[in-house]
Enzyme design. Structure first.
Site, mmCIF file in Angstrom:
data_model
loop_
_atom_site.group_PDB
_atom_site.id
_atom_site.type_symbol
_atom_site.label_atom_id
_atom_site.label_comp_id
_atom_site.label_asym_id
_atom_site.label_seq_id
_atom_site.Cartn_x
_atom_site.Cartn_y
_atom_site.Cartn_z
ATOM 1 N N LEU A 162 0.751 -1.280 0.280
ATOM 2 C CA LEU A 162 -0.295 0.229 0.139
ATOM 3 C C LEU A 162 1.053 0.549 -0.097
ATOM 4 O O LEU A 162 1.780 1.166 0.782
ATOM 5 C CB LEU A 162 -1.066 -0.335 1.450
ATOM 6 C CG LEU A 162 -1.801 -1.178 1.500
ATOM 7 C CD1 LEU A 162 -2.489 -0.094 2.722
ATOM 8 C CD2 LEU A 162 -2.291 -1.433 0.348
ATOM 9 N N LYS A 163 0.514 2.313 -0.721
ATOM 10 C CA LYS A 163 1.210 2.914 -0.523
ATOM 11 C C LYS A 163 0.620 4.417 0.157
ATOM 12 O O LYS A 163 -0.363 4.245 0.485
ATOM 13 C CB LYS A 163 1.334 4.015 -1.695
ATOM 14 C CG LYS A 163 1.805 3.764 -3.410
ATOM 15 C CD LYS A 163 3.143 3.597 -3.186
ATOM 16 C CE LYS A 163 3.573 2.950 -4.308
ATOM 17 N NZ LYS A 163 5.721 3.636 -4.829
ATOM 18 N N ASP A 189 4.593 1.533 1.383
ATOM 19 C CA ASP A 189 5.349 2.248 1.283
ATOM 20 C C ASP A 189 5.151 3.648 1.382
ATOM 21 O O ASP A 189 4.092 4.398 0.690
ATOM 22 C CB ASP A 189 5.298 1.831 -0.301
ATOM 23 C CG ASP A 189 6.551 2.828 -0.813
ATOM 24 O OD1 ASP A 189 7.535 3.563 -0.154
ATOM 25 O OD2 ASP A 189 6.900 2.422 -2.079
ATOM 26 N N ASN A 191 7.729 6.722 0.682
ATOM 27 C CA ASN A 191 7.936 7.246 -0.322
ATOM 28 C C ASN A 191 8.306 8.989 0.275
ATOM 29 O O ASN A 191 8.347 9.738 -0.222
ATOM 30 C CB ASN A 191 7.627 8.178 -1.660
ATOM 31 C CG ASN A 191 6.894 6.246 -3.018
ATOM 32 O OD1 ASN A 191 5.630 6.439 -2.958
ATOM 33 N ND2 ASN A 191 7.998 5.615 -3.170
ATOM 34 N N GLU A 214 8.331 0.898 3.354
ATOM 35 C CA GLU A 214 9.465 1.026 2.877
ATOM 36 C C GLU A 214 9.983 2.685 2.960
ATOM 37 O O GLU A 214 8.372 3.742 3.135
ATOM 38 C CB GLU A 214 9.097 0.808 1.214
ATOM 39 C CG GLU A 214 10.310 0.771 0.658
ATOM 40 C CD GLU A 214 10.227 0.429 -0.805
ATOM 41 O OE1 GLU A 214 10.177 0.708 -1.996
ATOM 42 O OE2 GLU A 214 8.815 0.255 -0.698
ATOM 43 N N ASP A 239 15.116 2.729 0.969
ATOM 44 C CA ASP A 239 14.486 2.278 -1.223
ATOM 45 C C ASP A 239 15.410 3.414 -1.829
ATOM 46 O O ASP A 239 16.567 3.345 -1.934
ATOM 47 C CB ASP A 239 13.115 2.137 -1.387
ATOM 48 C CG ASP A 239 12.873 2.636 -3.099
ATOM 49 O OD1 ASP A 239 14.115 2.515 -4.016
ATOM 50 O OD2 ASP A 239 12.114 3.080 -3.365
#
Length: 373
Positions: A162-163, A189, A191, A214, A239
């Site tokens: 899942l973002k 994630d 970002n 992440e 990442d």
């Protein structure tokens, strides 16, 4: 091996659905392919970043300039432009790992095709198929999220990512766990959407048995990620912060991450990606292969990498239909939750000429040898 011709093809493929993350929404894959021709074979690669520098500092127009004006002159000056000679030749150019990866991959593809060797064999793959996960973007509502995940699970995907972003994190994860249970392999994630001040909030995710979180904090801040990891039971995965094997070594030593996402384009190509895999495996750190919404040209070599022994978690190596109604190569099709590792020489796949022509928006020759063929 002698380099004879290099061309760049801009391509635009519409996505089947918009893909939203914390840094923006994509409705198409707009990038370029690099096509090289040597005296022995041809090679292909895909530039992984986007038209704007939002995910990372590199972007399509900038990478074209770097390849044309900084990288290719150094490569064409080599007496023998083998893949092993590329990294030293390109080292004087600071950064631009994704541009370097596009050059290295196309040249490696051509070199391996000349030998008749698959990329998977060259890298040391141990599997002929790899488990596939799927990345689910930020949605407008929880019911829409649940519906999409239900469809992906019916298609056979073995892991859901899942973002997340502030305001779309704990509740979506709770909704997914409530609907699909604790046995579903699930990760998130961010970002880089959070700061260390959000640690107490991110700790709420510990209740859901996630595989990992992440890149929760700003990229390249290993110290902050190490401090966050001490406050979480959920493993932190890095990442964007890891640009090479040396970065990964530092992150592992600092306990800034307990899982590594290896995106070959982000680290400069498949040779450095293999070094990162070897390093993480030696330290007992699991790795998985991330994705950049690649076409088949980018997806094929990612599958070869993901077949290495240290890739113990399903990657973002989704089927072609996850993103595109029509890919520029023969489509990759999910079977029992897995995708096949290409077995042909090089990356094992080439564009379909008619489809490539439809999706190509511009085409430029970057280099042509002066000698006759």
């Amino acid at each position: 091996m002698r380099l004879e011709h290099v061309e760049l093809l801009h391509v635009t493929l519409p996505l089947v659905t918009p893909f939203r993350t914390s840094f923006g929404t994509m409705t198409s894959k707009d990038t370029f392919l690099l096509h090289v021709v040597t005296d022995e074979a041809e090679g292909w690669s895909e530039f992984a970043a986007d038209p704007e520098p939002l995910y990372c500092s590199e972007f399509v127009a900038g990478a074209e300039i770097v390849i044309r004006d900084a990288l290719l002159p150094r490569i064409t000056a080599l007496p023998e432009p083998t893949t092993a000679a590329l990294a030293p030749a390109m080292a004087a150019v600071k950064g631009h790992e994704l541009a370097k990866a596009a050059v290295e991959t196309a040249m490696l593809d051509a070199e391996l095709r000349g030998y008749g060797m698959p990329l998977a064999t060259f890298l040391g793959a141990v599997r002929d198929r790899v488990p596939a996960g799927v990345s689910v973007g930020i949605k407008d509502s929880l019911p829409q999220l649940i519906d999409d995940i239900e469809r992906y699970l019916e298609e056979g995907y073995l892991r859901i990512k899942l973002k997340i972003e502030p305001g779309w994190d704990v509740e979506p994860v709770r909704a997914v766990r409530t609907r699909f249970g604790d046995a579903l392999p699930l990760q998130v994630d961010a970002n880089t959407a959070y700061t260390l001040a959000d640690a107490a909030h991110l700790r709420k995710l510990d209740d859901f048995g996630l595989l990992l979180i992440e890149e929760p904090l700003a990229e390249n801040n290993l110290h902050a990620h190490a401090r966050l990891q001490r406050r979480l039971t959920t493993p932190v995965c890095l990442d964007e912060s890891l640009h090479n094997a040396a970065d990964a070594a530092s992150a592992i030593a600092m306990d800034a991450c307990r899982v590594v996402n290896i995106k070959p384009a982000r680290v400069g190509g498949y040779l450095e990606a293999r070094r990162m895999h070897d390093l993480a495996t030696a330290h007992g750190v699991p790795v998985w292969c991330g994705g950049m919404l690649e076409t088949g040209i980018g997806r094929a070599p990612n599958l070869a990498l993901a077949a290495l022994p240290g890739f113990t978690l399903p990657g973002d190596t989704s089927a072609s239909r996850r993103y595109f109604a029509e890919d520029i190569t023969e489509p990759f099709v999910l079977a029992d939750g897995h995708l096949p590792v290409p077995t042909g020489p090089g990356i094992g796949i080439t564009p379909l000429p008619d489809v490539l022509a439809r999706f190509t928006t511009a085409r430029y020759a970057l280099y042509a040898a002066s000698h006759p063929r």
